[in-house]
Design a protein around this motif. Structure first.
Motif, mmCIF file in Angstrom:
data_model
loop_
_atom_site.group_PDB
_atom_site.id
_atom_site.type_symbol
_atom_site.label_atom_id
_atom_site.label_comp_id
_atom_site.label_asym_id
_atom_site.label_seq_id
_atom_site.Cartn_x
_atom_site.Cartn_y
_atom_site.Cartn_z
ATOM 1 N N SER A 10 0.843 -1.185 0.000
ATOM 2 C CA SER A 10 0.000 0.000 0.000
ATOM 3 C C SER A 10 0.883 1.242 0.000
ATOM 4 N N ALA A 11 0.505 2.228 -0.798
ATOM 5 C CA ALA A 11 1.253 3.480 -0.826
ATOM 6 C C ALA A 11 1.261 4.137 0.554
ATOM 7 N N ASP A 12 0.175 3.981 1.292
ATOM 8 C CA ASP A 12 0.069 4.493 2.661
ATOM 9 C C ASP A 12 -0.560 3.396 3.512
ATOM 10 N N PRO A 13 0.245 2.623 4.238
ATOM 11 C CA PRO A 13 -0.293 1.504 5.018
ATOM 12 C C PRO A 13 -1.372 1.897 6.016
ATOM 13 N N ASP A 14 -1.415 3.168 6.415
ATOM 14 C CA ASP A 14 -2.423 3.617 7.371
ATOM 15 C C ASP A 14 -3.743 3.998 6.699
ATOM 16 N N ASP A 15 -3.763 4.000 5.375
ATOM 17 C CA ASP A 15 -4.966 4.377 4.634
ATOM 18 C C ASP A 15 -5.394 3.222 3.733
ATOM 19 N N PRO A 16 -6.426 2.480 4.113
ATOM 20 C CA PRO A 16 -6.837 1.333 3.290
ATOM 21 C C PRO A 16 -7.336 1.710 1.905
ATOM 22 N N ALA A 17 -7.593 2.983 1.660
ATOM 23 C CA ALA A 17 -8.054 3.424 0.342
ATOM 24 C C ALA A 17 -6.895 3.880 -0.552
ATOM 25 N N SER A 18 -5.665 3.836 -0.050
ATOM 26 C CA SER A 18 -4.532 4.305 -0.852
ATOM 27 C C SER A 18 -4.194 3.303 -1.955
ATOM 28 N N PRO A 19 -3.530 3.767 -3.012
ATOM 29 C CA PRO A 19 -3.185 2.885 -4.131
ATOM 30 C C PRO A 19 -2.322 1.701 -3.682
ATOM 31 N N VAL A 20 -2.474 0.602 -4.406
ATOM 32 C CA VAL A 20 -1.713 -0.612 -4.124
ATOM 33 C C VAL A 20 -0.732 -0.851 -5.268
ATOM 34 N N TRP A 21 0.491 -1.228 -4.919
ATOM 35 C CA TRP A 21 1.522 -1.567 -5.900
ATOM 36 C C TRP A 21 1.802 -3.051 -5.791
ATOM 37 N N LEU A 22 1.949 -3.703 -6.933
ATOM 38 C CA LEU A 22 2.242 -5.125 -6.956
ATOM 39 C C LEU A 22 3.719 -5.368 -7.238
ATOM 40 N N LEU A 23 4.258 -6.393 -6.585
ATOM 41 C CA LEU A 23 5.630 -6.840 -6.811
ATOM 42 C C LEU A 23 5.584 -8.351 -6.931
ATOM 43 N N ALA A 24 6.181 -8.876 -7.978
ATOM 44 C CA ALA A 24 6.242 -10.326 -8.166
ATOM 45 C C ALA A 24 7.701 -10.742 -8.190
ATOM 46 N N SER A 25 7.961 -11.960 -7.751
ATOM 47 C CA SER A 25 9.327 -12.464 -7.791
ATOM 48 C C SER A 25 9.321 -13.962 -8.028
ATOM 49 N N THR A 26 10.431 -14.440 -8.555
ATOM 50 C CA THR A 26 10.621 -15.867 -8.781
ATOM 51 C C THR A 26 12.115 -16.155 -8.822
ATOM 52 N N TRP A 27 12.459 -17.408 -8.654
ATOM 53 C CA TRP A 27 13.854 -17.832 -8.771
ATOM 54 C C TRP A 27 14.154 -18.127 -10.222
ATOM 55 N N VAL A 28 15.325 -17.718 -10.690
ATOM 56 C CA VAL A 28 15.746 -17.979 -12.058
ATOM 57 C C VAL A 28 17.171 -18.519 -12.059
ATOM 58 N N ASP A 29 17.507 -19.181 -13.161
ATOM 59 C CA ASP A 29 18.869 -19.677 -13.396
ATOM 60 C C ASP A 29 19.459 -18.972 -14.595
ATOM 61 N N SER A 30 20.776 -18.845 -14.596
ATOM 62 C CA SER A 30 21.474 -18.318 -15.759
ATOM 63 C C SER A 30 21.406 -19.356 -16.862
ATOM 64 N N ARG A 31 21.043 -18.946 -18.072
ATOM 65 C CA ARG A 31 20.982 -19.887 -19.189
ATOM 66 C C ARG A 31 22.364 -20.471 -19.467
ATOM 67 N N ALA A 32 23.408 -19.676 -19.301
ATOM 68 C CA ALA A 32 24.767 -20.160 -19.553
ATOM 69 C C ALA A 32 25.134 -21.265 -18.565
#
Length: 95
Positions: free
Chosen positions: A69-91
């Motif tokens: 949340s852009a402002d954790p104290d305001d439930p109406a504030s904009p939300v930002w998403l973050l995704a993550s995963t594990w990857v390997d080097s192709r080499a």
């Protein structure tokens, strides 16, 4: 055995961007911008971007999504998403 790295997908004012955290490497890390837009890049688009950066999603790894949340104290504030995963080097996978 391939060394795993963490890939992150985040949304900003310029759109979605994917980057791979490579410890010990100089900054900037390998990065791919998807351009402006609010639509989340598809699994295929993310896989193609990783391939272009020289990485592949690690076997059995899944994308994990977190919202901030852009402002954790305001439930109406904009939300930002973050995704993550594990990857390997192709080499390293091909070695």
């Amino acid at each position: 055995m391939a060394k795993e790295y963490r890939a992150l997908l985040s949304q900003g004012q310029a759109g979605w961007r994917l980057y791979v955290m490579v410890r010990g490497a100089g900054v900037p890390w390998p990065e791919h911008g998807f351009g402006p837009g609010e639509q989340v890049p598809t699994f295929t688009e993310r896989a193609e971007a990783l391939t272009g950066l020289g990485f592949v999603q690690a076997p059995g790894a899944e994308w994990e999504w977190t919202e901030f949340s852009a402002d954790p104290d305001d439930p109406a504030s904009p939300v930002w998403l973050l995704a993550s995963t594990w990857v390997d080097s192709r080499a390293e996978v091909g070695a």
